[in-house]
Design a protein around this motif. Structure first.
Motif, PDB file in Angstrom:
ATOM      1  N   THR A  97       0.824  -1.202   0.000  1.00  0.00           N
ATOM      2  CA  THR A  97       0.000   0.000   0.000  1.00  0.00           C
ATOM      3  C   THR A  97       0.863   1.258   0.000  1.00  0.00           C
ATOM      4  OG1 THR A  97      -0.090   0.328   2.397  1.00  0.00           O
ATOM      5  CG2 THR A  97      -1.661  -1.257   1.455  1.00  0.00           C
ATOM      6  N   THR A  98       0.196   2.387  -0.047  1.00  0.00           N
ATOM      7  CA  THR A  98       0.872   3.674   0.045  1.00  0.00           C
ATOM      8  C   THR A  98       1.795   3.717   1.256  1.00  0.00           C
ATOM      9  OG1 THR A  98      -1.244   4.577  -0.729  1.00  0.00           O
ATOM     10  CG2 THR A  98       0.453   6.164  -0.114  1.00  0.00           C
ATOM     11  N   LEU A 123       0.178  -2.608  -9.943  1.00  0.00           N
ATOM     12  CA  LEU A 123      -0.752  -1.803  -9.155  1.00  0.00           C
ATOM     13  C   LEU A 123      -2.100  -2.508  -9.193  1.00  0.00           C
ATOM     14  CD1 LEU A 123      -0.964   1.034  -7.711  1.00  0.00           C
ATOM     15  CD2 LEU A 123      -1.889   1.887  -9.864  1.00  0.00           C
ATOM     16  N   THR A 125      -5.278  -0.937  -7.215  1.00  0.00           N
ATOM     17  CA  THR A 125      -6.277   0.128  -7.143  1.00  0.00           C
ATOM     18  C   THR A 125      -5.623   1.439  -6.741  1.00  0.00           C
ATOM     19  OG1 THR A 125      -6.783  -0.240  -4.791  1.00  0.00           O
ATOM     20  CG2 THR A 125      -8.076  -1.497  -6.398  1.00  0.00           C
ATOM     21  N   GLN A 126      -6.295   2.524  -7.088  1.00  0.00           N
ATOM     22  CA  GLN A 126      -5.849   3.847  -6.665  1.00  0.00           C
ATOM     23  C   GLN A 126      -7.075   4.737  -6.535  1.00  0.00           C
ATOM     24  OE1 GLN A 126      -3.070   5.743  -9.331  1.00  0.00           O
ATOM     25  NE2 GLN A 126      -2.224   7.031  -7.719  1.00  0.00           N
ATOM     26  N   THR A 208     -10.297   5.728   3.381  1.00  0.00           N
ATOM     27  CA  THR A 208     -10.624   5.385   2.002  1.00  0.00           C
ATOM     28  C   THR A 208     -12.131   5.448   1.795  1.00  0.00           C
ATOM     29  OG1 THR A 208     -10.801   3.025   2.480  1.00  0.00           O
ATOM     30  CG2 THR A 208      -8.641   3.854   1.801  1.00  0.00           C
ATOM     31  N   SER A 228      -8.482  14.029  -3.355  1.00  0.00           N
ATOM     32  CA  SER A 228      -7.945  14.079  -4.721  1.00  0.00           C
ATOM     33  C   SER A 228      -8.066  15.472  -5.317  1.00  0.00           C
ATOM     34  CB  SER A 228      -8.687  13.069  -5.599  1.00  0.00           C
ATOM     35  OG  SER A 228     -10.086  13.204  -5.440  1.00  0.00           O
ATOM     36  N   THR A 252      -3.584  10.737  -2.543  1.00  0.00           N
ATOM     37  CA  THR A 252      -4.366   9.555  -2.936  1.00  0.00           C
ATOM     38  C   THR A 252      -3.758   8.312  -2.287  1.00  0.00           C
ATOM     39  OG1 THR A 252      -3.044   9.256  -4.953  1.00  0.00           O
ATOM     40  CG2 THR A 252      -5.092  10.523  -5.149  1.00  0.00           C
ATOM     41  N   TRP A 254      -3.193   3.921  -2.643  1.00  0.00           N
ATOM     42  CA  TRP A 254      -3.136   2.839  -3.628  1.00  0.00           C
ATOM     43  C   TRP A 254      -2.845   1.501  -2.972  1.00  0.00           C
ATOM     44  CZ3 TRP A 254       1.581   0.384  -3.633  1.00  0.00           C
ATOM     45  CH2 TRP A 254       2.696   1.120  -3.212  1.00  0.00           C
ATOM     46  N   GLU A 310       6.535   7.212  -5.768  1.00  0.00           N
ATOM     47  CA  GLU A 310       5.777   7.341  -4.531  1.00  0.00           C
ATOM     48  C   GLU A 310       6.699   7.519  -3.323  1.00  0.00           C
ATOM     49  OE1 GLU A 310       2.052   6.985  -3.640  1.00  0.00           O
ATOM     50  OE2 GLU A 310       2.437   8.139  -5.450  1.00  0.00           O
TER      51      GLU A 310
END
Length: 326
Positions: A97-98, A123, A125-126, A208, A228, A252, A254, A310
């Motif tokens: 994840t992020t 990847l 999802t984002q 989220t 966003s 965001t 991810w 990132e």
């Protein structure tokens, strides 16, 4: 070359050829047993929801069961370290994840390196986070939230899914840009954090949309804005933080799939191809879109570039926010 040296060189060449051939056969036969997908957060949170949907799809595409193994704690580091130290055979994977990009600069001592300890696959999802508050918080928008926080420095609390998560650093960035001093309360995952916001034990959360919006629609949480740059199609009536009172703000979250470094390329390519099919399924895309996430497939090479970017981006956010974790 002396006879003894020639003999040793021949043995070394035979050994290398045997290992290489063995790896090739293993990659060709992969997967021949169940695969474990380590989720470094508790069941029920947004990462877990994504993981279980993807695991089901991979099981169908690969013909082997993909078992979700929740290993929460230490801001996602416990699960990440477990996978980093696992055999690089394709049978133990990480739902990254992020946070795993953030942790590179947030934590002083890590037992893994997000850019070197893993082989990127794709990847998944984002999407944006959304500021959700307890229903009775006396702030109906971002401007009022900033005013409330400034009127009572150090009194408003924001929950997060753990130190170093996007749910933590997004709020710290907000603090830095708005000049507020809301207090961080870390939890072992999104689900328990959100439960306490609904129960009034914490005031708000940057969470989220995947896990927040059902509770917003039921009136158990109040949504103020999304993180966003543009509004989310999943909730177009909710403004962005930038347009609601804090120009220039953007963050965001991810999710992605990682394997231990050294995993055979043939295995990575099989996983990549299977994921491409899974993420292209209309039902899966609709499921994620309804909750504010975009299903996004990447090649392993492109995902590595994404991770590198990132790590660099969040290092700047950590620096600006002043956030640290021992």
């Amino acid at each position: 070359m002396p006879a003894i040296s020639l003999w040793r060189a021949t043995l070394a060449a035979i050994a290398l050829a045997t290992v290489t051939a063995g790896a090739a056969v293993a990659a060709t036969d992969w997967p021949s047993k169940s695969i474990t997908l380590v989720v470094p957060y508790p069941p029920g949170g947004p990462t877990d929801i994504v993981a279980r949907s993807v695991a089901q799809g991979l099981s169908e595409e690969l013909g082997q069961t993909v078992i979700v193994d929740n290993r929460s704690g230490a801001g996602g580091n416990i699960g990440a370290e477990l996978v980093a130290n696992s055999d690089p055979d394709g049978y133990t994977l990480l739902l990254g994840t992020t946070a795993h990009a953030i942790n590179m600069s947030l934590f002083k001592n890590l037992n893994y390196d997000t850019q070197k300890s893993f082989a990127p696959i794709s990847l998944l999802t984002q999407g944006p986070l959304v500021i959700v508050t307890r229903p009775d918080l006396p702030a109906k928008n971002v401007g009022e939230l900033i005013a409330l926080a400034k009127a009572s420095p150090g009194k408003l609390t924001f929950a997060s899914s753990g130190n170093g998560q996007s749910t933590h650093l997004s709020a710290e960035l907000f603090n830095a840009m708005a000049g507020t001093r809301m207090v961080h309360v870390p939890y072992r995952g999104s689900a328990p954090a959100m439960t306490d916001v609904m129960g009034g034990q914490a005031d708000l959360m940057f969470n989220t949309m995947l896990s927040s919006m059902p509770y917003v629609r039921d009136g158990k949480l109040k949504a103020l804005a999304v993180t966003s740059a543009a509004r989310s199609a999943a909730a177009s009536d909710i403004p962005t933080i930038a347009e609601a009172g804090l120009p220039g703000y953007e963050a965001t979250a991810w999710n992605g799939l990682l394997a231990p470094a050294g995993t055979p390329d043939a295995v990575l390519q099989k996983l990549s191809a299977a994921l491409k099919k899974v993420l292209a399924r209309p039902a899966l895309q609709k499921q994620f879109a309804q909750q504010g996430f975009d299903a996004q497939w990447m090649t392993p090479a492109d995902f590595q570039k994404f991770i590198d970017n990132e790590v660099k981006k969040w290092a700047e956010v950590v620096k600006v926010s002043g956030a640290t974790v021992n």
